[in-house]
Design a protein around this motif. Structure first.
Motif, PDB file in Angstrom:
ATOM      1  N   ASN A  85      46.458  33.398  38.255  1.00 50.03           N
ATOM      2  CA  ASN A  85      45.728  34.098  39.287  1.00 50.03           C
ATOM      3  C   ASN A  85      46.504  34.565  39.723  1.00 50.03           C
ATOM      4  O   ASN A  85      46.246  36.024  40.937  1.00 50.03           O
ATOM      5  CB  ASN A  85      44.692  33.529  40.214  1.00 50.03           C
ATOM      6  N   ALA A  86      47.868  34.192  40.536  1.00 44.96           N
ATOM      7  CA  ALA A  86      48.976  34.801  41.403  1.00 44.96           C
ATOM      8  C   ALA A  86      49.758  35.867  40.687  1.00 44.96           C
ATOM      9  O   ALA A  86      49.820  37.168  41.580  1.00 44.96           O
ATOM     10  CB  ALA A  86      49.957  33.764  41.426  1.00 44.96           C
ATOM     11  N   ILE A  87      49.152  36.309  39.527  1.00 44.92           N
ATOM     12  CA  ILE A  87      49.980  37.582  38.598  1.00 44.92           C
ATOM     13  C   ILE A  87      48.745  38.374  39.407  1.00 44.92           C
ATOM     14  O   ILE A  87      49.641  39.699  38.671  1.00 44.92           O
ATOM     15  CB  ILE A  87      50.229  36.906  37.732  1.00 44.92           C
ATOM     16  N   LEU A  88      47.730  38.456  38.783  1.00 44.35           N
ATOM     17  CA  LEU A  88      46.437  39.461  38.744  1.00 44.35           C
ATOM     18  C   LEU A  88      46.968  40.119  40.127  1.00 44.35           C
ATOM     19  O   LEU A  88      47.567  41.056  39.258  1.00 44.35           O
ATOM     20  CB  LEU A  88      45.402  38.206  39.280  1.00 44.35           C
ATOM     21  N   PRO A  89      47.488  40.427  41.073  1.00 39.69           N
ATOM     22  CA  PRO A  89      48.035  41.777  41.743  1.00 39.69           C
ATOM     23  C   PRO A  89      48.586  42.351  41.701  1.00 39.69           C
ATOM     24  O   PRO A  89      48.474  43.634  41.975  1.00 39.69           O
ATOM     25  CB  PRO A  89      47.774  41.228  43.116  1.00 39.69           C
ATOM     26  N   SER A  90      49.854  41.756  40.514  1.00 37.34           N
ATOM     27  CA  SER A  90      50.449  42.687  39.849  1.00 37.34           C
ATOM     28  C   SER A  90      49.944  43.491  39.208  1.00 37.34           C
ATOM     29  O   SER A  90      50.840  44.552  38.447  1.00 37.34           O
ATOM     30  CB  SER A  90      51.939  42.034  40.080  1.00 37.34           C
ATOM     31  N   LEU A  91      49.411  43.453  38.364  1.00 35.21           N
ATOM     32  CA  LEU A  91      48.637  43.832  37.176  1.00 35.21           C
ATOM     33  C   LEU A  91      48.520  45.519  36.941  1.00 35.21           C
ATOM     34  O   LEU A  91      48.130  45.688  36.578  1.00 35.21           O
ATOM     35  CB  LEU A  91      47.807  42.788  36.463  1.00 35.21           C
ATOM     36  N   GLY A  92      47.788  45.492  38.568  1.00 33.31           N
ATOM     37  CA  GLY A  92      47.241  47.438  38.688  1.00 33.31           C
ATOM     38  C   GLY A  92      46.728  47.515  39.927  1.00 33.31           C
ATOM     39  O   GLY A  92      46.780  46.702  40.866  1.00 33.31           O
ATOM     40  N   ASP A  93      46.029  48.500  40.062  1.00 31.33           N
ATOM     41  CA  ASP A  93      45.925  48.864  41.480  1.00 31.33           C
ATOM     42  C   ASP A  93      44.250  48.365  41.807  1.00 31.33           C
ATOM     43  O   ASP A  93      44.061  47.986  40.932  1.00 31.33           O
ATOM     44  CB  ASP A  93      46.329  50.133  42.234  1.00 31.33           C
ATOM     45  N   LYS A  94      44.187  48.707  43.200  1.00 28.57           N
ATOM     46  CA  LYS A  94      42.931  47.631  44.059  1.00 28.57           C
ATOM     47  C   LYS A  94      41.293  48.799  42.626  1.00 28.57           C
ATOM     48  O   LYS A  94      40.686  47.953  42.156  1.00 28.57           O
ATOM     49  CB  LYS A  94      42.061  48.522  44.977  1.00 28.57           C
ATOM     50  N   GLU A  95      41.638  49.646  42.069  1.00 27.43           N
ATOM     51  CA  GLU A  95      40.363  49.982  41.406  1.00 27.43           C
ATOM     52  C   GLU A  95      40.926  49.472  40.506  1.00 27.43           C
ATOM     53  O   GLU A  95      39.466  48.894  39.488  1.00 27.43           O
ATOM     54  CB  GLU A  95      40.619  51.800  41.323  1.00 27.43           C
ATOM     55  N   GLU A  96      42.031  49.045  39.398  1.00 28.62           N
ATOM     56  CA  GLU A  96      41.823  48.587  38.509  1.00 28.62           C
ATOM     57  C   GLU A  96      41.691  47.800  37.566  1.00 28.62           C
ATOM     58  O   GLU A  96      41.570  46.658  37.036  1.00 28.62           O
ATOM     59  CB  GLU A  96      43.279  49.225  37.753  1.00 28.62           C
ATOM     60  N   ILE A  97      42.349  46.525  39.382  1.00 26.25           N
ATOM     61  CA  ILE A  97      42.724  45.011  39.485  1.00 26.25           C
ATOM     62  C   ILE A  97      40.465  44.600  38.492  1.00 26.25           C
ATOM     63  O   ILE A  97      40.317  43.831  37.445  1.00 26.25           O
ATOM     64  CB  ILE A  97      42.132  44.307  40.920  1.00 26.25           C
ATOM     65  N   GLY A  98      39.392  44.509  39.407  1.00 18.39           N
ATOM     66  CA  GLY A  98      38.256  44.735  38.796  1.00 18.39           C
ATOM     67  C   GLY A  98      38.032  44.961  37.622  1.00 18.39           C
ATOM     68  O   GLY A  98      37.467  43.587  36.814  1.00 18.39           O
ATOM     69  N   ARG A  99      38.722  45.565  36.990  1.00 17.81           N
ATOM     70  CA  ARG A  99      37.978  45.611  35.454  1.00 17.81           C
ATOM     71  C   ARG A  99      39.287  44.648  35.078  1.00 17.81           C
ATOM     72  O   ARG A  99      38.228  44.578  33.819  1.00 17.81           O
ATOM     73  CB  ARG A  99      38.331  47.136  34.350  1.00 17.81           C
ATOM     74  N   ILE A 100      40.548  44.571  35.030  1.00 11.40           N
ATOM     75  CA  ILE A 100      41.026  43.708  34.717  1.00 11.40           C
ATOM     76  C   ILE A 100      40.997  42.094  34.733  1.00 11.40           C
ATOM     77  O   ILE A 100      40.540  41.795  33.318  1.00 11.40           O
ATOM     78  CB  ILE A 100      42.753  43.708  34.884  1.00 11.40           C
ATOM     79  N   SER A 101      40.196  41.804  35.691  1.00  6.90           N
ATOM     80  CA  SER A 101      39.531  40.715  35.998  1.00  6.90           C
ATOM     81  C   SER A 101      38.858  40.251  34.136  1.00  6.90           C
ATOM     82  O   SER A 101      38.403  39.287  34.215  1.00  6.90           O
ATOM     83  CB  SER A 101      39.711  40.661  37.508  1.00  6.90           C
ATOM     84  N   GLY A 102      37.606  41.167  34.896  1.00  6.24           N
ATOM     85  CA  GLY A 102      36.636  41.108  33.910  1.00  6.24           C
ATOM     86  C   GLY A 102      36.911  40.912  32.453  1.00  6.24           C
ATOM     87  O   GLY A 102      36.344  40.539  32.101  1.00  6.24           O
ATOM     88  N   ASP A 103      37.643  42.286  31.878  1.00  4.56           N
ATOM     89  CA  ASP A 103      37.940  42.297  30.814  1.00  4.56           C
ATOM     90  C   ASP A 103      38.353  40.348  30.323  1.00  4.56           C
ATOM     91  O   ASP A 103      38.196  40.242  28.648  1.00  4.56           O
ATOM     92  CB  ASP A 103      38.868  43.316  30.037  1.00  4.56           C
ATOM     93  N   GLY A 104      38.991  39.993  31.508  1.00  4.74           N
ATOM     94  CA  GLY A 104      40.606  38.858  30.408  1.00  4.74           C
ATOM     95  C   GLY A 104      39.110  37.713  31.258  1.00  4.74           C
ATOM     96  O   GLY A 104      39.227  36.657  29.820  1.00  4.74           O
TER      97      GLY A 104
END
Length: 463
Positions: A139-158
């Protein structure tokens, strides 16, 4: 988006796919109910009445969850702070992955006579702790995977990918390994590879199956998610503890973060109790066979996979807080239904003997739990990112793990206490409703946009 960035996101998502069978097969739908049935029969053999034996089995299962949760709560923030202070996270993830694989494999020894219930309870607890530690570093890597708007989608898809992993793994177990009767599987054959169905080896293979699944499907993670060979910071335990102390003091000043951590501490504890005890409830209250529970798991996992992907897109559009709020309200309604339902009555109304209404309602509840639980999981990660210092992500998700485990003893402990006190596995679920309600009320004081503007006031300075 560059190809390397896409590969990194894909590798990160592979973790959810690789670990989900532990929660789907191990915690909820195969090993957990099997453990409860074997433990109850073991206690009845020792002279307990059936009702008391069922209650004792649920109490023992809750004991393992309680102790594991307490251990994670105490150690996770320190571990996260140390990893951030040294700049190294991958060696920790590798170490906990090895422990996880070994401990999960040990579930094979849960023999039908119940002689290994304590050994396997300990092994399951160790695997659970290792899985949760690995989740912190991932989870600590999640903030570096995209901007604020994209994080929710990336987290949901994962998370959605993970739930599909749960669906596939559960389907494989049901079709090829799980014994229905007389040691035969759904296909009418003995379990493959020479497994002895009479000794429930097709069910017990769930431990090695979970371990092998993880080892194979973590390969994309090791290939695409990497860190530099040299630490980006020179630190140690002393510095880590100082940084953690500063961060904990800062949490008190950051009202939005504080309310979110406490809120998530309560609603995630309640949700984990639903996962951990849903199958146990079905076995002890509704007298379901393990195949019915497994089908229940398939339904819940499919709805989780679908709804979590949708929740990620709702998160992107509206933010994570509305998603979490909707899911909590939904789960409270489900809990009320579960507590008010038994094989004989529904909200106090007597049912005809052999009525299928409790079965139908519990299947519906399982689908809703899967869907709402998946939405909470992905949106909570996204909300935590909005409260995360960019230089201290592992520590932040260590605190997030603390909030998820600091009272992890509470729901299992209350369920165990109420079950023992009332001698009723159904009424033992009632405290979960209050935990969801408390989490919902505190969530109203959380800033939907997080509190990144307060980093400079209350967090440690960037290194």
């Amino acid at each position: 988006m560059a190809t390397a960035a896409r590969k990194r996101i894909f590798g990160w998502m592979a973790f959810d796919w690789a670990t989900q069978p532990f929660y789907t097969l191990g915690l909820t739908f195969i090993f957990g109910p099997y453990f409860a049935v074997v433990a109850a029969e073991y206690f009845m053999t020792g002279g307990m009445a059936e009702g008391a034996a069922d209650a004792q089995a649920q109490t023992v299962w809750s004991l393992g969850q309680t102790l594991a949760g307490l251990f994670i709560a105490i150690t996770a923030p320190v571990l996260g702070a140390y990893a951030d202070s040294t700049g190294r996270r991958m060696p920790w993830l590798i170490g906990f992955s090895i422990i996880y694989v070994i401990a999960a494999w040990m579930l094979w020894y849960m023999v039908p006579d119940g002689s290994a219930i304590w050994f396997c309870l300990i092994a399951f607890s160790i695997a659970f702790i290792a899985a949760e530690y690995a989740l912190i570093f991932t989870n600590a890597i999640l903030p570096s995977l995209g901007d604020k708007e994209e994080i929710g989608r990336i987290s949901g898809d994962g998370a959605a990918l993970g739930y599909w992993g749960g669906v596939v793994s559960l389907a494989i177990m049901l079709v090829f390994f799980f014994e229905l009767s007389e040691g035969k599987t759904l296909l009418g054959n003995p379990p493959p590879f020479g497994l002895d169905g009479e000794m429930r080896e097709g069910t017990r293979i769930v431990g090695p199956f979970i371990a092998i699944w993880f080892a194979v499907f973590m390969i994309p993670y090791w290939m695409y998610v990497r860190e530099g060979r040299d630490p980006n910071r020179q630190g140690g335990m002393g510095e880590a503890l100082r940084d953690l102390k500063t961060s904990l003091k800062g949490v008190v000043k950051r009202k939005s973060l504080l309310n979110f951590l406490i809120s998530s501490m309560l609603y995630r504890d309640a949700l984990n109790a639903l996962y951990a005890f849903g199958g146990v409830y079905a076995a002890l209250v509704l007298d379901w066979q393990l195949m019915q529970i497994a089908v229940f798991g398939v339904v819940g996992a499919i709805t989780a996979a679908i709804s979590t992907s949708i929740a990620g897109r709702m998160d992107r559009r509206f933010g994570p807080r509305p998603v979490i709020t909707f899911c909590i309200i939904t789960l409270m309604v489900v809990c009320v239904i579960i507590v008010a339902m038994s094989r004989e009555t529904f909200f106090g109304v007597p049912l005809a003997q052999g009525s299928s209404l409790p079965d139908i309602m519990f299947y519906i509840c399982g689908a809703i739990i899967g869907g709402a639980g998946g939405g909470i999981y992905s949106a909570s990660r996204s909300m935590m990112v909005r409260h995360t210092h960019p230089e201290r992500p592992t520590e932040a998700f260590g605190l997030f793990a603390l909030s998820g485990k600091a009272t992890a003893f509470l729901a299992p402990g209350l369920i165990g206490l109420f079950t023992w006190w009332l001698q009723d596995a159904r009424l033992g679920f009632s405290p979960v409703i209050l935990l969801f309600l408390a989490g919902y009320l505190l969530l109203r004081f959380v800033n939907p946009e997080g509190d990144r503007d307060e980093w400079s006031k209350s967090s440690i300075p960037a290194p």
